[in-house]
Write a protein that holds these residues in place. Sequence first.
Motif, PDB file in Angstrom:
ATOM      1  N   PHE A 266      11.122  -6.319  77.683  1.00  0.00           N
ATOM      2  CA  PHE A 266       9.955  -6.102  78.298  1.00  0.00           C
ATOM      3  C   PHE A 266       9.972  -4.864  79.114  1.00  0.00           C
ATOM      4  O   PHE A 266       9.120  -4.196  79.512  1.00  0.00           O
ATOM      5  N   ASP A 267      11.245  -4.711  79.901  1.00  0.00           N
ATOM      6  CA  ASP A 267      11.394  -3.678  81.016  1.00  0.00           C
ATOM      7  C   ASP A 267      11.198  -2.125  80.387  1.00  0.00           C
ATOM      8  O   ASP A 267      10.610  -1.401  80.972  1.00  0.00           O
ATOM      9  N   THR A 268      11.541  -2.112  78.761  1.00  0.00           N
ATOM     10  CA  THR A 268      11.232  -0.830  78.188  1.00  0.00           C
ATOM     11  C   THR A 268       9.786  -0.821  77.660  1.00  0.00           C
ATOM     12  O   THR A 268       9.121   0.068  77.805  1.00  0.00           O
ATOM     13  N   LEU A 269       9.409  -1.838  77.307  1.00  0.00           N
ATOM     14  CA  LEU A 269       8.179  -1.852  76.673  1.00  0.00           C
ATOM     15  C   LEU A 269       7.106  -1.574  77.828  1.00  0.00           C
ATOM     16  O   LEU A 269       6.055  -0.803  77.210  1.00  0.00           O
ATOM     17  N   GLN A 270       7.097  -1.973  79.241  1.00  0.00           N
ATOM     18  CA  GLN A 270       6.219  -1.757  80.014  1.00  0.00           C
ATOM     19  C   GLN A 270       6.098  -0.490  80.346  1.00  0.00           C
ATOM     20  O   GLN A 270       5.127   0.106  81.023  1.00  0.00           O
ATOM     21  N   ASN A 271       7.182   0.396  80.029  1.00  0.00           N
ATOM     22  CA  ASN A 271       7.159   1.766  80.156  1.00  0.00           C
ATOM     23  C   ASN A 271       6.522   2.668  79.270  1.00  0.00           C
ATOM     24  O   ASN A 271       6.432   3.927  79.388  1.00  0.00           O
ATOM     25  N   PHE A 272       5.740   2.012  78.229  1.00  0.00           N
ATOM     26  CA  PHE A 272       5.385   2.866  77.009  1.00  0.00           C
ATOM     27  C   PHE A 272       4.204   3.588  77.696  1.00  0.00           C
ATOM     28  O   PHE A 272       3.473   2.853  78.473  1.00  0.00           O
ATOM     29  N   PHE A 273       3.689   4.814  77.108  1.00  0.00           N
ATOM     30  CA  PHE A 273       2.791   5.553  77.675  1.00  0.00           C
ATOM     31  C   PHE A 273       2.437   6.392  76.509  1.00  0.00           C
ATOM     32  O   PHE A 273       3.135   7.098  75.657  1.00  0.00           O
TER      33      PHE A 273
END
Length: 406
Positions: A266-273
């Motif tokens: 999730f820490d990486t997923l939430q940085n998706f742009f």
Amino acid sequence: MNFLSTMTSRSLLTCVAIFVTANFVLDNLKASGTINGHIHDSESFDSPNMDLKLKVKGQSETNDNLEKKLAASDSTVLIKAPQNKTECQCVDCQGEDKLCGDLWKGMQLQLEHATSGIEELHQKEIHIVVAHCKKDLHFLATFTEEFTNIASIHILTKCGHPVNGAPAMATIETLPNVGRCDHGYAYYINKLLQDSDNKFKVSSDDAVILFIKDNMTAENLHQPGSSSWTNLGNMVRRVSYSHDGFACGIVPGKKERSSISAYAEFDTLQNFFKSGYTGRQKYNETKEEDQVEFRSPYGRLGGFYNHTVKQKLHQHNIVRVCYGGVFATSLRNIRQHSKETWESLEHALTRGDNIAESHYMERIWGLLLSQPLKTYQATALREHANHVYHIMFPFAGLLVRRGAMI
């Protein structure tokens, strides 16, 4: 001298026995994965339900004085394990681990239902929601042909094209062309939760609700390594008998010697742009170009999630994801989030037709509509993965096992 010789011999034999025993225990600890400081138990050392145990060859032996006896030894590892301990042996296998064997791909079933037949699935209450733009819906007859227990089919059409091939039992509703399929799904959920007169005919928390798009061709698959859509029977089975009550229309596959998971960090997923999308022409054929800015006012996916989702149910950094806009869940899982959350999501998706929020929503459907992972499951998934897709990659955050055999 004879007395001393006898004592020396006995002492020597005792030392040899202790040495042999210690090495035997050490070898078994190494083999079982509990040496070198690896403690795989999910419970805290402070839990009142824990017993001190020594794990050897997968067995746990309780001894009230074990801590005192082994505290000074460098060749053992002390662990605390819960009574009725649960632990995954593997997450990317089929038959070896009945508890977690298909967890990696989001296909695990509760053991007692692993072989449920089609007759049992015919007892389930099934509802189908179709996001329609321009494709004919004749495929629905084949898609549902094994099931006579379809309670409702609700078609949400947006793009101004006629709805061809709709089943006779279907209800057709026209919506504004905003937010793509994701807005339509959120709209349906809100109407369902407000349905005091039961117009939607959803009568049970265990009811299976399937969300699909009008284009379920192989060309529209949205995940690398996948070759086909999941059929209705398998989706109903996974919603009804899996540990998380969720099924994705696409099962992750393997690509370039990498096994891709149905779970993400999730820490990486939430940085998706996402700054743009070139597929707008496929949806804007009957109206002027959408003048709304594509970029989201919430910034990255995490901003959108934090603003719209009021209850953060996931307790771990590993969460369920599902790409492609086709999935199934239960009414119970829908209700684990408040009406305020669903209304906020629907509203955010009305900003325009071609907007980043739709792409963010696609990536959190699995998180929202599945039961959160248990600690032992999240730990096993994290330990199996050896790579996470980069934040700018379209599948940001996905867990990957590189070097997997094809």
